[in-house]
Design a protein around this motif. Structure first.
Motif, PDB file in Angstrom:
ATOM      1  N   THR A 113       0.847  -1.198   0.000  1.00  0.00           N
ATOM      2  CA  THR A 113       0.000   0.000   0.000  1.00  0.00           C
ATOM      3  C   THR A 113       0.884   1.249   0.000  1.00  0.00           C
ATOM      4  OG1 THR A 113      -0.044   0.223   2.406  1.00  0.00           O
ATOM      5  CG2 THR A 113      -1.758  -1.170   1.406  1.00  0.00           C
ATOM      6  N   GLY A 114       0.280   2.346  -0.406  1.00  0.00           N
ATOM      7  CA  GLY A 114       1.000   3.607  -0.404  1.00  0.00           C
ATOM      8  C   GLY A 114       1.458   3.987   0.991  1.00  0.00           C
ATOM      9  N   ALA A 115       0.579   3.801   1.969  1.00  0.00           N
ATOM     10  CA  ALA A 115       0.933   4.160   3.343  1.00  0.00           C
ATOM     11  C   ALA A 115       2.135   3.365   3.820  1.00  0.00           C
ATOM     12  CB  ALA A 115      -0.260   3.926   4.275  1.00  0.00           C
ATOM     13  N   PHE A 141      -1.315  14.773   1.749  1.00  0.00           N
ATOM     14  CA  PHE A 141      -1.915  13.485   2.095  1.00  0.00           C
ATOM     15  C   PHE A 141      -0.907  12.381   1.817  1.00  0.00           C
ATOM     16  CE2 PHE A 141      -4.067   9.487   1.234  1.00  0.00           C
ATOM     17  CZ  PHE A 141      -4.776   9.342   2.423  1.00  0.00           C
ATOM     18  N   HIS A 142      -0.628  11.578   2.849  1.00  0.00           N
ATOM     19  CA  HIS A 142       0.367  10.526   2.665  1.00  0.00           C
ATOM     20  C   HIS A 142      -0.115   9.158   3.136  1.00  0.00           C
ATOM     21  CE1 HIS A 142       3.371  13.370   1.293  1.00  0.00           C
ATOM     22  NE2 HIS A 142       3.117  14.143   2.320  1.00  0.00           N
ATOM     23  N   GLY A 143      -1.384   9.043   3.558  1.00  0.00           N
ATOM     24  CA  GLY A 143      -1.884   7.733   3.975  1.00  0.00           C
ATOM     25  C   GLY A 143      -2.402   7.778   5.400  1.00  0.00           C
ATOM     26  N   GLU A 206       4.518  16.018  -2.132  1.00  0.00           N
ATOM     27  CA  GLU A 206       3.876  15.585  -3.374  1.00  0.00           C
ATOM     28  C   GLU A 206       4.102  16.709  -4.389  1.00  0.00           C
ATOM     29  OE1 GLU A 206      -0.435  14.287  -2.089  1.00  0.00           O
ATOM     30  OE2 GLU A 206       0.524  15.526  -0.559  1.00  0.00           O
ATOM     31  N   ASP A 239       6.554  11.711  -2.481  1.00  0.00           N
ATOM     32  CA  ASP A 239       5.464  10.742  -2.456  1.00  0.00           C
ATOM     33  C   ASP A 239       4.796  10.789  -3.826  1.00  0.00           C
ATOM     34  OD1 ASP A 239       3.073   9.398  -2.273  1.00  0.00           O
ATOM     35  OD2 ASP A 239       2.529  10.196  -0.301  1.00  0.00           O
ATOM     36  N   VAL A 241       2.922   8.405  -5.026  1.00  0.00           N
ATOM     37  CA  VAL A 241       1.933   7.326  -4.997  1.00  0.00           C
ATOM     38  C   VAL A 241       0.789   7.604  -5.976  1.00  0.00           C
ATOM     39  CG1 VAL A 241       0.175   6.217  -3.536  1.00  0.00           C
ATOM     40  CG2 VAL A 241       2.497   6.529  -2.678  1.00  0.00           C
ATOM     41  N   GLN A 242       0.292   8.848  -5.988  1.00  0.00           N
ATOM     42  CA  GLN A 242      -0.840   9.172  -6.866  1.00  0.00           C
ATOM     43  C   GLN A 242      -0.402   9.827  -8.178  1.00  0.00           C
ATOM     44  OE1 GLN A 242      -5.049  11.681  -6.532  1.00  0.00           O
ATOM     45  NE2 GLN A 242      -4.347  10.560  -4.769  1.00  0.00           N
ATOM     46  N   LYS A 268      -0.222   2.759  -5.940  1.00  0.00           N
ATOM     47  CA  LYS A 268      -1.389   2.928  -6.806  1.00  0.00           C
ATOM     48  C   LYS A 268      -1.248   2.296  -8.199  1.00  0.00           C
ATOM     49  CE  LYS A 268      -4.160   6.175  -4.348  1.00  0.00           C
ATOM     50  NZ  LYS A 268      -3.628   7.098  -3.359  1.00  0.00           N
TER      51      LYS A 268
HETATM   52  C1  LIG Z   1      -3.355   7.101  -1.870  1.00  0.00           C
HETATM   53  C2  LIG Z   1      -2.150   7.811  -1.372  1.00  0.00           C
HETATM   54  C3  LIG Z   1      -1.380   7.334  -0.297  1.00  0.00           C
HETATM   55  C4  LIG Z   1      -1.802   6.152   0.523  1.00  0.00           C
HETATM   56  O1  LIG Z   1      -1.892   4.990  -0.206  1.00  0.00           O
HETATM   57  P1  LIG Z   1      -2.751   3.773   0.392  1.00  0.00           P
HETATM   58  O2  LIG Z   1      -2.536   2.666  -0.592  1.00  0.00           O
HETATM   59  O3  LIG Z   1      -4.160   4.235   0.458  1.00  0.00           O
HETATM   60  O4  LIG Z   1      -2.183   3.468   1.726  1.00  0.00           O
HETATM   61  C5  LIG Z   1      -0.227   8.019   0.043  1.00  0.00           C
HETATM   62  N1  LIG Z   1       0.140   9.118  -0.626  1.00  0.00           N
HETATM   63  C6  LIG Z   1      -0.560   9.613  -1.652  1.00  0.00           C
HETATM   64  C7  LIG Z   1      -0.087  10.833  -2.352  1.00  0.00           C
HETATM   65  C8  LIG Z   1      -1.742   8.992  -2.051  1.00  0.00           C
HETATM   66  O5  LIG Z   1      -2.472   9.494  -3.050  1.00  0.00           O
END
Ligand SMILES: *Cc1c(COP(=O)(O)O)cnc(C)c1O
Length: 420
Positions: A113-115, A141-143, A206, A239, A241-242, A268
């Motif tokens: 997971t991202g978190a 936002f980081h989780g 981000e 980060d 992730v998104q 993601k």
């Molecule tokens: C979705 C997200 C996370 C967390 O990812 P999860 O898989 O939901 O734990 C962390 N950082 C960013 C920028 C995100 O968009």
């Protein structure tokens, strides 16, 4: 509209459920940019699993590779044992992602997971530097785990932690203050031994804040941040992730700024297919983990490695996807500008294929999403007061689908603004 049969969700599924409330139907199948509910109603997906489905739902190329792998009894679960699927993925990452970009990263597989990737990145930065403080940004936002929450902005999400979230200090993100954000406060605080700011282990950022309201950092701002960190021995964690995996155009969202983060969190869309997977990328010298120091049962989700590898070969062997993302993004931007010009009190911002419609009257954003859903378009809100309608179509969306989706969006805005 047929009323969806949702009794069991309401009776049995925890109140923590969220998206099902915004989109009160029961989805059944999906393909490309479309979801179909159990009554056969189709929805165009400009949400894409919050950026998990950059290549669309059930992408046929990945699906075939996945089915073939499963039918051949390929390994599904392997903790962090060496497997053929993981070897292929690492080799392809090296050849298609790292080498062409001159990146000398090592790859950590955290929990999927991202978190979990963010937690690992924060732990590593603290371990390597021996410092505890981490600087984060407003609206970040980081989780939802404790470490990730400690660097997240949103007060309601933070409050759910139930314990103090400590060892972090928020700084203004680009555009947060009325005057242009030029790090004058952060630089002063870092260099003044009487500022009260402990020397941080890392800064986590981000490049575009997705959940925070589609706040786009300027490249020069990211470059200054990167220079500020490297000059002071502070690690820069991006980060991605998104915004990674092509959402803003290039594979990594930070490429446009010409910076090389010390650590990158990816998740993601990395598996391509929507299968859980995450990575932490770190500069080679920073790989100071002891074996097993950050582990987890689902680090070896090999079916995700299979689709991830195919996604890289299919979409990142050349720059075709990047170019098409930028072209589609420019088209969406132009049409959103036209939309904001015909209605007052709305502005737009974005990069690549992430765009936001920002409503002066925040309550209208949620209403627009509701009406859009009824008209067959999935879009969600983001931002501190949910004032932003966020558009996150799959990167593989067609021009016709863009036209269709933006048509619904314009109609939804019209209905909410004019009541007809
Ligand atoms: C979705 C997200 C996370 C967390 O990812 P999860 O898989 O939901 O734990 C962390 N950082 C960013 C920028 C995100 O968009």
């Amino acid at each position: 509209m047929t009323i969806a049969e949702t009794t069991v969700f309401e009776a049995l599924e925890s109140n923590v459920r969220g998206y099902c409330r915004s989109w009160p139907t029961v989805f059944d199948t999906a393909r490309g940019a479309w979801l179909t509910d159990e009554n056969g109603k189709e929805f165009l997906d400009f949400f894409a699993g919050a950026g998990t489905l950059n290549y669309g739902h059930n992408n046929p190329v990945f699906k075939k590779a996945l089915v073939d792998y499963i039918m051949a009894d390929g390994i599904t679960h392997a903790l962090d044992m060496s497997t053929v699927a993981k070897r292929r993925l690492l080799e392809t990452m090296r050849d298609l992602v790292f080498t062409p970009r001159g990146l000398d990263y090592k790859v950590q597989f955290p929990g999927p997971t991202g978190a979990n990737a963010v937690e690992a990145a924060l732990k590593l930065a603290r371990k390597v530097t021996g410092r505890t403080t981490v600087l984060n940004f407003t609206n970040a936002f980081h989780g939802m785990t404790l470490g990730a929450l400690s660097v997240t902005g949103n007060a309601a999400k933070r409050a759910a932690a139930g314990v103090p979230l400590v060892h972090t200090t928020p700084m203004p993100f680009d555009g947060y203050l009325d005057e242009p954000e030029d790090f004058s406060w952060m630089r002063r605080a870092l260099d003044d031994t009487s500022s009260g700011l402990d020397k941080p282990a890392a800064v986590i950022v981000e490049t575009v804040q997705g959940e925070g309201g589609v706040n786009v950092a300027r490249s020069e701002w990211l470059r200054t941040l990167s220079e500020l960190c490297s000059a002071r021995g502070i690690l820069l964690i991006v980060d991605d992730v998104q915004m990674g995996c092509g959402r803003t155009g290039p594979f990594f969202s930070f490429e446009i700024a010409g910076i090389t983060p010390d650590i990158v969190a990816v998740s993601k869309s990395i598996s391509g297919y929507g299968l859980p997977m995450a990575l932490v990328l770190m500069r080679r010298e920073l790989d100071q983990w002891a074996p097993g120091e950050h582990n987890g049962t689902f680090r070896g989700h090999n079916t995700a490695f299979v689709t991830a590898e195919v996604a890289l070969r299919e979409y990142w062997s050349d720059d075709a996807l990047e170019r098409s993302t930028l072209a589609k993004g420019a088209r969406i931007h132009d049409q959103l500008v036209t939309l904001t010009e015909s209605f007052g009190g709305i502005t737009t911002r974005g990069r690549g294929l992430v765009h936001g419609l920002v409503f002066e009257d925040a309550s209208q954003a949620e209403k627009v999403c509701q009406v859009a859903f009824e008209l067959g378009l999935l879009v969600e809100t983001s931002g501190a007061t949910e004032q932003v309608v966020k558009l996150l179509p799959p990167l593989t969306v067609s021009d016709d689908e863009i036209t269709h989706g933006l048509g619904i969006l314009a109609r939804a805005v019209e209905i909410v603004r004019d009541g007809h």
